[in-house]
Design a protein around this motif. Structure first.
Motif, PDB file in Angstrom:
ATOM      1  N   ARG A 122      -2.433   3.919  -1.727  1.00  0.00           N
ATOM      2  CA  ARG A 122      -3.624   3.694  -0.906  1.00  0.00           C
ATOM      3  C   ARG A 122      -4.554   4.908  -0.848  1.00  0.00           C
ATOM      4  NH1 ARG A 122      -7.663   3.837   1.180  1.00  0.00           N
ATOM      5  NH2 ARG A 122      -8.453   2.748   3.014  1.00  0.00           N
ATOM      6  N   HIS A 147      -7.808   1.236  -4.887  1.00  0.00           N
ATOM      7  CA  HIS A 147      -6.639   0.441  -4.532  1.00  0.00           C
ATOM      8  C   HIS A 147      -6.912  -1.057  -4.647  1.00  0.00           C
ATOM      9  CE1 HIS A 147      -3.031  -0.854  -2.381  1.00  0.00           C
ATOM     10  NE2 HIS A 147      -3.824  -1.637  -1.660  1.00  0.00           N
ATOM     11  N   GLN A 207       0.852  -1.192   0.000  1.00  0.00           N
ATOM     12  CA  GLN A 207       0.000   0.000   0.000  1.00  0.00           C
ATOM     13  C   GLN A 207       0.887   1.240   0.000  1.00  0.00           C
ATOM     14  OE1 GLN A 207      -3.451  -0.127   2.605  1.00  0.00           O
ATOM     15  NE2 GLN A 207      -3.213  -2.320   2.923  1.00  0.00           N
ATOM     16  N   GLN A 212      -2.683   8.689  -5.132  1.00  0.00           N
ATOM     17  CA  GLN A 212      -3.074   8.122  -6.415  1.00  0.00           C
ATOM     18  C   GLN A 212      -2.987   9.174  -7.507  1.00  0.00           C
ATOM     19  OE1 GLN A 212      -6.969   6.591  -5.456  1.00  0.00           O
ATOM     20  NE2 GLN A 212      -6.151   4.802  -4.374  1.00  0.00           N
ATOM     21  N   THR A 267     -10.810  -1.484   2.996  1.00  0.00           N
ATOM     22  CA  THR A 267     -10.236  -2.037   1.769  1.00  0.00           C
ATOM     23  C   THR A 267     -10.710  -3.473   1.566  1.00  0.00           C
ATOM     24  OG1 THR A 267      -8.250  -2.910   2.878  1.00  0.00           O
ATOM     25  CG2 THR A 267      -8.121  -0.664   2.002  1.00  0.00           C
ATOM     26  N   THR A 308      -1.116   0.438  -6.964  1.00  0.00           N
ATOM     27  CA  THR A 308      -1.774   1.732  -6.812  1.00  0.00           C
ATOM     28  C   THR A 308      -1.632   2.220  -5.379  1.00  0.00           C
ATOM     29  OG1 THR A 308      -3.426   0.933  -8.383  1.00  0.00           O
ATOM     30  CG2 THR A 308      -3.917   2.983  -7.232  1.00  0.00           C
TER      31      THR A 308
END
Length: 288
Positions: free
Chosen positions: A216, A204, A80, A221, A192, A214
């Protein structure tokens, strides 16, 4: 630091060992029941997670343990990416949620359905119910099942119908199809997993299933992905939102209807037109 792996289906990451409330006991138990925890919380209780929870770890997800105290481990999650720490997302989890890394294996597979049963043997008893986006290393295949490596030197079996090879090529339609699995799911700050997602958690986890690394959080992002002009955004791309002079606070998948996104606490994951308020704060678009 030492390497470890999450040995429970979902482990919630907290800002500190003192962050959980009494109502959060199902999430911090040695064998957490995140589904029951999510179900127990009303909107006000969920709002109370702000400043307490950070993200979640899924079964067999690797972590680096920085320190331990009073039954808790300070960790970073390398899967992450985060601007908070170059090694991964930082936070605290119960030490009982961690075990030894799975034995080395090849051909990682991801659960691409909301949840799947980890079995002791094909058609055998259930060992655990695993969440969407759980990634495991495969060992062998037999009769519609895949044997996967699990923490603490174990293994289990998953039905092939619930799995996707992480290295399999993907397209924009795959991102939207996977995101739509969770239409109607109630927003969960730091979520998540299949029992609750926040806006960047949706992006994510879908990316993880498709083998896309990607970050978190939404602002990370936006910084990591290739930005494109807003008028060039097409379904499967990302929209980012921010108030004037403030960091990006929201993200969603561009869709034919408008946007597929986990909106905010008290609302459910939806796919529909952008509201006037959203359009007023739309500041960027990006492409995987």
């Amino acid at each position: 630091m030492k390497l470890a792996a999450t040995k429970v289906p979902v482990s919630t990451v907290w800002t500190s060992p003192d962050a959980p409330r009494d109502i959060d006991a199902p999430a911090t138990a040695a064998q957490p029941d995140v589904a029951a925890w999510a179900k127990s919380m009303d909107t006000e209780t969920r709002l109370g997670l702000h400043g307490r929870t950070l993200t979640q770890l899924l079964f067999a997800e690797p972590v680096l343990v920085r320190s331990e105290r009073d039954g808790w481990s300070e960790i970073v999650a390398p899967w992450q990416p985060s601007s908070q720490d170059e090694l991964g997302y930082p936070g605290w989890v119960p030490s009982s949620h961690l075990g030894e890394l799975p034995e080395s294996a090849t051909d990682p597979v991801a659960i691409d359905v909301p949840s799947a049963s980890l079995l002791a043997e094909p058609d055998g008893p259930e060992m655990a119910e695993l969440s969407f986006a759980t990634v495991l290393a495969s060992i062998e295949h037999a009769d519609g099942y895949t044997r996967v490596a699990t923490p603490d030197g174990g293994s289990g079996w998953l039905a092939d119908a619930a799995l996707r090879a992480v290295v399999e090529p993907s397209a924009a339609d795959d991102r939207l199809r996977l995101g739509e699995l969770f239409l109607g799911l109630e927003y969960l700050w730091g979520g998540t997993c299949a029992y609750g997602l926040d806006c960047s958690g949706l992006i994510h986890t879908v990316g993880r299933v498709l083998g896309l690394r990607t970050p978190r959080d939404a602002h990370d992002q936006a910084a990591a992905l290739a930005n494109i002009p807003l008028d060039e955004a097409r379904p499967g791309d990302l929209y980012f939102f921010a108030q004037d002079g403030k960091p990006i606070h929201h993200v969603g998948f561009v869709s034919a209807e408008g946007m597929l996104h986990a909106s905010e606490t008290g609302k459910r994951l939806e796919n529909g037109p952008l509201t006037d308020e959203r359009r007023a704060t739309l500041v960027a678009a990006a492409r995987f």
